[in-house]
Motif scaffolding. Structure first.
Motif, mmCIF file in Angstrom:
data_model
loop_
_atom_site.group_PDB
_atom_site.id
_atom_site.type_symbol
_atom_site.label_atom_id
_atom_site.label_comp_id
_atom_site.label_asym_id
_atom_site.label_seq_id
_atom_site.Cartn_x
_atom_site.Cartn_y
_atom_site.Cartn_z
ATOM 1 N N ASN A 199 4.086 -2.135 1.856
ATOM 2 C CA ASN A 199 2.742 -3.123 1.264
ATOM 3 C C ASN A 199 1.550 -2.647 1.528
ATOM 4 O OD1 ASN A 199 2.365 -5.601 0.063
ATOM 5 N ND2 ASN A 199 1.843 -6.254 2.234
ATOM 6 N N SER A 200 1.372 -2.089 2.818
ATOM 7 C CA SER A 200 -0.049 -1.727 3.244
ATOM 8 C C SER A 200 -0.534 -0.576 2.267
ATOM 9 C CB SER A 200 -0.130 -1.049 4.551
ATOM 10 O OG SER A 200 0.438 -2.305 5.441
ATOM 11 N N LEU A 201 0.218 0.313 1.876
ATOM 12 C CA LEU A 201 -0.118 1.612 0.884
ATOM 13 C C LEU A 201 -0.349 0.784 -0.331
ATOM 14 C CD1 LEU A 201 2.343 4.252 1.780
ATOM 15 C CD2 LEU A 201 0.187 4.116 2.612
ATOM 16 N N GLY A 202 0.167 -0.155 -0.809
ATOM 17 C CA GLY A 202 -0.273 -0.932 -2.026
ATOM 18 C C GLY A 202 -1.248 -1.514 -2.060
ATOM 19 N N ILE A 203 -1.599 -2.207 -0.800
ATOM 20 C CA ILE A 203 -3.154 -2.888 -0.577
ATOM 21 C C ILE A 203 -3.944 -1.806 -0.745
ATOM 22 C CG2 ILE A 203 -4.473 -4.022 0.997
ATOM 23 C CD1 ILE A 203 -1.721 -5.619 1.858
ATOM 24 N N LEU A 204 -3.953 -0.632 -0.001
ATOM 25 C CA LEU A 204 -5.052 0.318 -0.200
ATOM 26 C C LEU A 204 -5.201 0.817 -1.601
ATOM 27 C CD1 LEU A 204 -4.335 2.304 2.966
ATOM 28 C CD2 LEU A 204 -6.264 0.798 2.748
ATOM 29 N N GLN A 205 -4.191 0.901 -2.478
ATOM 30 C CA GLN A 205 -4.272 1.298 -3.751
ATOM 31 C C GLN A 205 -5.084 0.083 -4.606
ATOM 32 O OE1 GLN A 205 -0.933 1.301 -6.102
ATOM 33 N NE2 GLN A 205 -1.505 2.926 -7.370
ATOM 34 N N GLY A 235 0.499 4.930 26.017
ATOM 35 C CA GLY A 235 -0.270 5.385 24.862
ATOM 36 C C GLY A 235 -0.531 4.274 23.920
ATOM 37 N N TRP A 236 -1.352 4.625 22.746
ATOM 38 C CA TRP A 236 -1.681 3.373 21.660
ATOM 39 C C TRP A 236 -0.924 3.919 20.528
ATOM 40 C CZ3 TRP A 236 -4.251 -0.696 23.074
ATOM 41 C CH2 TRP A 236 -4.854 -0.943 24.290
ATOM 42 N N LEU A 237 -0.374 2.856 19.625
ATOM 43 C CA LEU A 237 0.121 3.208 18.666
ATOM 44 C C LEU A 237 0.182 1.837 17.639
ATOM 45 C CD1 LEU A 237 3.722 4.911 18.844
ATOM 46 C CD2 LEU A 237 1.667 5.892 18.116
ATOM 47 N N PRO A 238 -0.340 2.039 16.403
ATOM 48 C CA PRO A 238 -0.333 0.416 15.599
ATOM 49 C C PRO A 238 0.827 -0.377 15.493
ATOM 50 C CG PRO A 238 -0.373 2.404 14.175
ATOM 51 C CD PRO A 238 -0.298 3.112 15.388
ATOM 52 N N GLU A 239 0.875 -1.452 15.786
ATOM 53 C CA GLU A 239 2.066 -2.495 15.738
ATOM 54 C C GLU A 239 2.386 -2.780 14.233
ATOM 55 O OE1 GLU A 239 4.039 -6.452 17.598
ATOM 56 O OE2 GLU A 239 2.022 -5.559 18.250
ATOM 57 N N PHE A 240 1.084 -3.038 13.486
ATOM 58 C CA PHE A 240 1.343 -3.682 12.070
ATOM 59 C C PHE A 240 -0.234 -3.436 11.671
ATOM 60 C CE2 PHE A 240 1.193 -7.638 14.156
ATOM 61 C CZ PHE A 240 -0.097 -8.307 13.460
ATOM 62 N N LEU A 241 -0.126 -3.365 10.153
ATOM 63 C CA LEU A 241 -1.347 -3.096 9.534
ATOM 64 C C LEU A 241 -1.729 -4.549 8.577
ATOM 65 C CD1 LEU A 241 -1.187 0.611 8.095
ATOM 66 C CD2 LEU A 241 -2.399 -0.498 10.135
ATOM 67 N N ARG A 242 -2.514 -5.292 8.853
ATOM 68 C CA ARG A 242 -2.573 -6.663 8.050
ATOM 69 C C ARG A 242 -3.774 -6.643 7.272
ATOM 70 N NH1 ARG A 242 -2.492 -11.169 12.052
ATOM 71 N NH2 ARG A 242 -4.233 -9.998 13.018
ATOM 72 N N ASP A 243 -3.531 -7.171 6.002
ATOM 73 C CA ASP A 243 -4.804 -6.932 5.041
ATOM 74 C C ASP A 243 -5.756 -8.042 5.347
ATOM 75 O OD1 ASP A 243 -2.655 -8.696 4.147
ATOM 76 O OD2 ASP A 243 -4.024 -9.469 2.541
ATOM 77 N N ILE A 244 -6.875 -7.722 4.964
ATOM 78 C CA ILE A 244 -8.290 -8.498 5.095
ATOM 79 C C ILE A 244 -8.592 -8.772 3.552
ATOM 80 C CG2 ILE A 244 -10.496 -8.551 5.883
ATOM 81 C CD1 ILE A 244 -9.813 -6.313 8.094
ATOM 82 N N PRO A 245 -8.630 -10.214 3.344
ATOM 83 C CA PRO A 245 -8.973 -10.679 2.023
ATOM 84 C C PRO A 245 -10.632 -10.152 1.981
ATOM 85 C CG PRO A 245 -8.068 -12.431 3.193
ATOM 86 C CD PRO A 245 -8.269 -11.315 4.387
ATOM 87 N N ASN A 246 -10.945 -9.892 0.649
ATOM 88 C CA ASN A 246 -12.039 -9.356 0.492
ATOM 89 C C ASN A 246 -13.224 -10.542 0.494
ATOM 90 O OD1 ASN A 246 -10.871 -6.885 -0.451
ATOM 91 N ND2 ASN A 246 -12.005 -6.766 -2.674
ATOM 92 N N ARG A 247 -12.804 -11.819 0.421
ATOM 93 C CA ARG A 247 -13.733 -12.685 0.758
ATOM 94 C C ARG A 247 -14.453 -12.783 1.944
ATOM 95 N NH1 ARG A 247 -8.750 -15.339 0.842
ATOM 96 N NH2 ARG A 247 -8.138 -16.379 2.853
ATOM 97 N N ARG A 248 -13.692 -12.019 3.142
ATOM 98 C CA ARG A 248 -14.045 -11.700 4.593
ATOM 99 C C ARG A 248 -14.915 -10.847 4.743
ATOM 100 N NH1 ARG A 248 -10.307 -13.783 8.399
ATOM 101 N NH2 ARG A 248 -11.984 -13.268 9.656
ATOM 102 N N LEU A 249 -15.238 -10.075 3.666
ATOM 103 C CA LEU A 249 -15.933 -8.856 4.000
ATOM 104 C C LEU A 249 -17.272 -8.897 3.106
ATOM 105 C CD1 LEU A 249 -13.161 -6.195 3.487
ATOM 106 C CD2 LEU A 249 -14.639 -6.558 5.651
ATOM 107 N N ILE A 250 -18.406 -8.577 3.758
ATOM 108 C CA ILE A 250 -19.890 -8.455 2.975
ATOM 109 C C ILE A 250 -20.578 -7.194 3.779
ATOM 110 C CG2 ILE A 250 -20.107 -10.840 3.201
ATOM 111 C CD1 ILE A 250 -21.852 -10.746 5.398
ATOM 112 N N HIS A 251 -21.441 -6.753 2.779
ATOM 113 C CA HIS A 251 -22.010 -5.402 2.965
ATOM 114 C C HIS A 251 -23.713 -5.925 2.876
ATOM 115 C CE1 HIS A 251 -23.371 -1.224 2.977
ATOM 116 N NE2 HIS A 251 -22.204 -0.790 2.962
ATOM 117 N N THR A 252 -24.153 -5.264 3.925
ATOM 118 C CA THR A 252 -25.511 -5.617 4.354
ATOM 119 C C THR A 252 -26.571 -5.003 3.426
ATOM 120 O OG1 THR A 252 -25.866 -4.216 6.111
ATOM 121 C CG2 THR A 252 -25.194 -6.645 6.448
#
Length: 503
Positions: A103-109, A129-146
């Motif tokens: 699902n994460s790969l599909g979201i990146l696509q 050590g450090w490993l990713p537990e999971f990758l959660r999608d961030i809705p586009n409405r939460r992201l802005i560019h300055t």
């Protein structure tokens, strides 16, 4: 040379006279959204269209059906440790129930569809050590560019947002530029065809309701009151659904079809809209616009070729983001000097040699029972052949109809020829015995498997046990003996010819 001048940026937003300094966020400059007065949330509306969704699924399935691997960034021992860490990480992500890696790969696509997409990396400590537990999608409405950097909108900062923490957000953008850091969204290019199509559908339904059924016209003789006319009208409206009614005495009813009204204009509008959507999403229209002038095979081949190129581009976008994750894993666990591994898609037109050998053996073991579409699927030959249900013909060995025997006369063999024939018969018998043992092993595996996929997996395990070395040794000894014997008999014949000449 002033080296500081080389380091200075001269064409960023801070020097752009068209950019207003002090903006908390840069508005999305998408021309379609801006002129229509819409936000990026309209993409969800466009995705409700069945044709749009079918092409999105087609594109997504083309990517997710491909296989991938983690490739080492170097040959050092630390580089190989990084490979093991990243392989463990992706294996854990694949098994996550709520946020699986697929699902994460599909979201990146989806960055190609929406301009940009992001994933939050949720880390966990494991074994020091450090490993990713999971990758959660961030809705586009939460992201802005300055105009300078990306920021994340939160409850505490709903307008200006916060800086993206390091090693926390994986961001994918599609065709981003200085003027449009949000990226080019393909769904934006589908908006007007989507709108025209659905307006056309609405008018088409209205046209069908208005002109598809005959008009029911009633005539009342003499002076009639308005109440009587309304009562008759209600009965005629009911006749459009129910085939029976009761009319006042003296009323005449006639049914008339409206001529000269053609629904083709709406049909063409919808076809053109679907074609434009197909061009944007999968790069082709031939299979959408077929009207009998083009064959389905040509349409399928064109579609497959163009879609594969688009899927390959999507794969590069996804791999670029996954490489960033691998770099973070390597840096957190092994330090910044270790070369991180790479996320590499396996090219489908180059199947591993082992698969080719095992598939050939499996087909020989089941002559006439293995469909070609299975081989096409395993070797990625192309979906235009997926409906091909032809069967692999049984392989005929040696001579017979499938082979050509060496020409020979029907006379008696010479002693030399008889010796060669005896050697060939002996070698063939030994080879048949070796092949029969191998065939028995393969048949046992295939017959006990419940599917082609399971058979292939189990054949991989049995392949090292096949007696290929014995067969190679037998052939080598047979060829050597035949060659030496041939040279000997040739020498004898030459000596006899010389003796006859002297005589």
């Amino acid at each position: 040379m002033d080296r500081d001048e080389l380091l200075r940026q001269i064409a960023d937003h801070t020097s752009d006279p068209s950019f207003v300094l002090g903006l908390s966020q840069l508005p999305n400059p998408d021309e379609v959204l801006r002129k229509a007065g819409l936000s990026h949330q309209v993409y969800d509306q466009v995705l409700t269209d069945p044709h749009v969704m079918s092409k999105v699924i087609d594109r997504r399935a083309g990517l997710l059906r491909r296989e991938w691997q983690v490739k080492a960034g170097g040959d050092a021992a630390e580089d190989l440790k990084a490979v093991a860490l990243c392989e463990q990480a992706v294996a854990d992500l694949e098994e996550h129930e709520e946020y699986p890696l697929e699902n994460s790969l599909g979201i990146l696509q989806e960055a190609a569809l929406r301009g940009h997409r992001a994933l939050e990396v949720v880390w966990r400590r494991t074994g020091g050590g450090w490993l990713p537990e999971f990758l959660r999608d961030i809705p586009n409405r939460r992201l802005i560019h300055t105009g300078v950097q990306w920021r994340l909108l939160t409850i505490d900062a709903p307008s200006h947002g916060i800086d993206l923490p390091q090693r926390k957000v994986l961001l994918a953008t599609h065709m981003a530029s200085t003027d449009n850091p949000y990226g080019e969204a393909l769904l934006s290019r589908c908006y007007w065809p989507y709108l025209f199509k659905h307006n056309g559908l609405k008018w088409w339904v209205t046209l069908a309701e208005k002109y598809g059924l005959p008009w029911i016209i009633a005539m009342l003789g003499g002076q009639t009151e308005e109440a009587q006319r309304r009562e008759l009208l209600s009965k005629l409206v009911a006749m459009a659904v129910d085939p029976v009614t009761v009319l006042p005495k003296g009323a005449e009813v006639d049914f008339k079809l409206i001529e000269g009204v053609s629904p083709d204009v709406h049909d063409r509008l919808i076809r053109i809209s679907n074609a434009e959507i197909s061009k944007v999403l999968v790069g082709q229209t031939l299979s959408t616009e077929m009207d009998g002038s083009s064959g389905s095979r040509a349409a399928a081949e064109t579609h497959s070729g163009l879609r594969d190129e688009i899927v390959e581009a999507d794969g590069k976008l996804v791999a670029r983001v996954m490489n960033r994750l691998f770099a973070w894993i390597t840096e957190l666990n092994l330090g910044p000097t270790v070369a991180p591994p790479k996320f590499v898609w396996i090219e489908e037109y180059e199947p591993p040699r082992e698969w080719s050998l095992i598939a050939a053996r499996a087909i020989r073991s089941l002559p006439g029972k293995v469909p070609l579409r299975w081989a096409y699927d395993k070797f990625g030959i192309g979906e235009e052949y997926r409906e091909d249900q032809d069967m692999v013909a049984p392989l005929v060995g040696g001579g017979g109809e499938a082979g050509a025997d060496f020409a020979r006369d029907d006379g008696a063999f010479t002693p030399q020829q008889q010796a060669l024939e005896a050697l060939a018969e002996k070698s063939a018998g030994a080879a048949r015995q070796i092949l029969a043992e191998n065939e028995a092993k393969l048949l046992t595996v295939v017959e006990n498997a419940s599917s082609y996929e399971e058979a292939m997996e189990r054949l991989l395990d049995v392949y090292p046990e096949l007696a290929t070395e014995d067969l190679e040794d037998l052939l080598a000894r047979t060829l050597t003996a035949a060659t030496l014997y041939g040279r000997y008999t040739a020498g004898e014949e030459t000596a006899e010819d010389d003796h006859d000449a002297d005589a």
